[in-house]
Design an enzyme around this catalytic site. Structure first.
Site, PDB file in Angstrom:
ATOM      1  N   LYS A  81       0.840  -1.203   0.000  1.00 45.76           N
ATOM      2  CA  LYS A  81       0.000   0.000   0.000  1.00 45.76           C
ATOM      3  C   LYS A  81       0.874   1.251   0.000  1.00 45.76           C
ATOM      4  CE  LYS A  81      -3.816   1.910   2.812  1.00 45.76           C
ATOM      5  NZ  LYS A  81      -4.619   1.631   4.030  1.00 45.76           N
ATOM      6  N   SER A 157      -9.379   2.043   3.327  1.00 45.15           N
ATOM      7  CA  SER A 157      -8.466   2.735   2.433  1.00 45.15           C
ATOM      8  C   SER A 157      -7.532   1.799   1.671  1.00 45.15           C
ATOM      9  CB  SER A 157      -7.644   3.764   3.209  1.00 45.15           C
ATOM     10  OG  SER A 157      -6.812   3.149   4.169  1.00 45.15           O
ATOM     11  N   SER A 181      -9.597  -0.329   7.445  1.00 40.88           N
ATOM     12  CA  SER A 181      -9.030  -0.183   6.111  1.00 40.88           C
ATOM     13  C   SER A 181      -8.464  -1.463   5.513  1.00 40.88           C
ATOM     14  CB  SER A 181      -7.934   0.891   6.120  1.00 40.88           C
ATOM     15  OG  SER A 181      -8.496   2.156   6.299  1.00 40.88           O
TER      16      SER A 181
END
Length: 485
Positions: A81, A157, A181
């Site tokens: 990420k 996210s 997330s």
């Protein structure tokens, strides 16, 4: 065969590398080819490092050829990420306002994965500074889409991370979770996602109120793949002052499916929020199946009070800290909704922050009392299946507290480990997740329960249900493939 190669498990990859039927280079090329073909539809990557991935795959192939792999992740393709440093590439946090200079060093988890021989395909997208449970924002023209149905979001996210794994790009994704997330995107994309106990996976940058909420962990297509990956991710790094003591060697060894000898509580509602009828139907059918197979499950009420009155100021203060670090001349480059919330947070004072810390402690005591009677807690992972792309977050139509985080955020506030795994699909074919929560440090119990749940439910894996993705040309590894790369 390229489709099938991209959906192999870690154990299957290791077996093929060991007997020479596939090389890590073959596998990484298949994933890169698939990424190039699907990325225009998914919009899941911040960047793809084709050259670096092929170099790492070639080095892995040489180790396998010599009979000296460094571990179970050697040659396994994965993604990181883009709010975590990977040396040589910028860490953009989904924001135009972020520094575009390349990171000088790997974050702790990236360093551990490289040492284990994993191959980093690239960095995945997130909303600006990870602020919401959707993956879109000012850094990109297009939103990230859900491979199960491209009209829907993969959540956020860690939306780019989950979209990649569900689409067969990377065997594993590293995500992080400050309010759901990992678990939200994993639930929306029909995957397994684990938020470990806070501090279990070392991280070197803890910032503001959110710094003690965020835990990094794996997003995978199976519980077994997450077990292997977590064992590597949790290795120590002294850059993290908040890190837990290193787990003992073999702490995740010999895990077995467990259902009958655990005490489960099932809470379909938390803090005054209930799932929609479709999610409730799917989750309760799964819970009934587990009970029929011998799991001892007690249904409880809402357990906790609504979160918003105690924690909204705490949330806003975290955004305000981020806003203060951005030059005022660049505020117009931010997501307008994030900027508005951050500006509200500028008015949050120390008393409100301390009240939030006290509320966290009270919440921990309340959930600790639940775990004195029950080993694990079951809840829906999300109150709804994935909303459509274009949904506006934190509005009357899709409110953060009611629709985004009611089942996930409590366990960030307390630092408890929690996982989501698929338990079925809606009538429209979207995945639904079941959340399994334990007391702090109980990853082992959660993972054994999830192995049992996965075995009991037999949920159809993502590869069999993806919609809207192009059919693949058929190619793959030949017999006794060349392991030189």
């Amino acid at each position: 065969m390229s489709d099938a190669l991209c959906f192999l498990s870690i154990a299957e990859l290791s077996a093929r590398y060991a007997d020479g039927t596939c090389s890590p280079v073959d596998i990484v090329r298949a994933h890169l080819t698939r990424a190039a073909r699907l990325e225009p539809k998914l919009q899941a990557f911040q960047l793809i490092d084709e050259d670096g991935a092929l170099r790492a795959a070639a080095a892995s192939a040489a180790r396998w050829r010599a009979g000296r792999p460094v571990g179970a992740l050697d040659g396994v393709p994965l993604t990181i990420k883009d709010n975590v440093d990977v040396a040589g590439f910028p860490t953009r946090h989904g924001s135009r306002t972020s520094d575009d200079a390349p990171a000088e060093t790997d974050a702790p988890v990236v360093a551990r994965l490289r040492e284990a021989g994993a191959v980093i395909l690239g960095k995945t997208r997130l909303p600006e500074f990870g602020w919401k449970g959707l993956t879109d924002g000012p850094l990109h023209d297009q939103p990230t889409r859900n491979p199960w149905n491209l009209a829907h979001t993969p959540g956020g996210s860690s939306g780019g991370a989950a979209a990649c794994v569900a689409a067969g790009i990377g065997t594993v994704a590293f995500g992080n979770d400050g309010g759901g997330s990992i678990r939200g995107p994993a639930s929306f994309c029909g995957l397994f996602g684990l938020k470990p106990t806070f501090g279990r996976v070392p991280h070197d940058k803890h910032e503001g109120p959110f710094g003690t909420l965020v835990a990094g962990g794996p997003i995978t297509r199976s519980v077994a793949d997450a077990i292997i990956t977590l064992d590597v991710m949790a290795r120590p790094d002294d850059r993290d002052w908040f890190a837990l003591p290193p787990p003992p060697a073999g702490w995740l060894a010999a895990l077995r499916p467990r259902l009958r000898d655990l005490r489960f509580a099932y809470a379909p509602e938390l803090g005054g929020v209930a799932p929609d009828a479709e999610v409730r139907r799917v989750v309760e059918a799964a819970v009934a199946t587990l009970a029929a197979q011998g799991a001892r499950i007690t249904t409880l009420g809402p357990i906790i009070d609504p979160l918003r009155p105690s924690f909204e100021a705490y949330w806003l203060a975290g955004f305000a800290k981020r806003l203060r670090a951005i030059p005022p001349a660049r505020h117009d480059e931010m997501d307008p909704q994030l900027r508005r919330l951050a500006e509200q947070g500028l008015a949050v004072g120390i008393e409100a922050l301390l009240a939030g810390e006290a509320a966290r402690a009270a919440l921990g005591r309340r959930l600790g009392a639940v775990h004195r009677e029950y080993d694990l807690l079951l809840t829906p992972s999300m109150p709804h299946a994935a909303p459509t792309v274009g949904t506006i977050y934190h509005t009357d139509a899709y409110d953060r507290w009611r629709d985004g985080v009611p089942y996930s955020l409590p366990f960030n506030l307390t630092g408890q480990p929690a996982a989501t795994l698929p338990c079925g699909v809606t009538h429209t074919g979207l995945p639904v997740g079941l959340q399994v929560v334990g007391p702090r440090f109980a990853e082992r119990a959660i993972l054994e329960a999830c192995l049992g749940i996965e075995q009991a439910l037999g949920v159809v894996p993502p590869a069999a249900r993806l919609r809207g993705l192009a059919s693949e040309p058929r190619s793959g590894c030949g017999p006794r493939a060349n392991l030189t790369g």
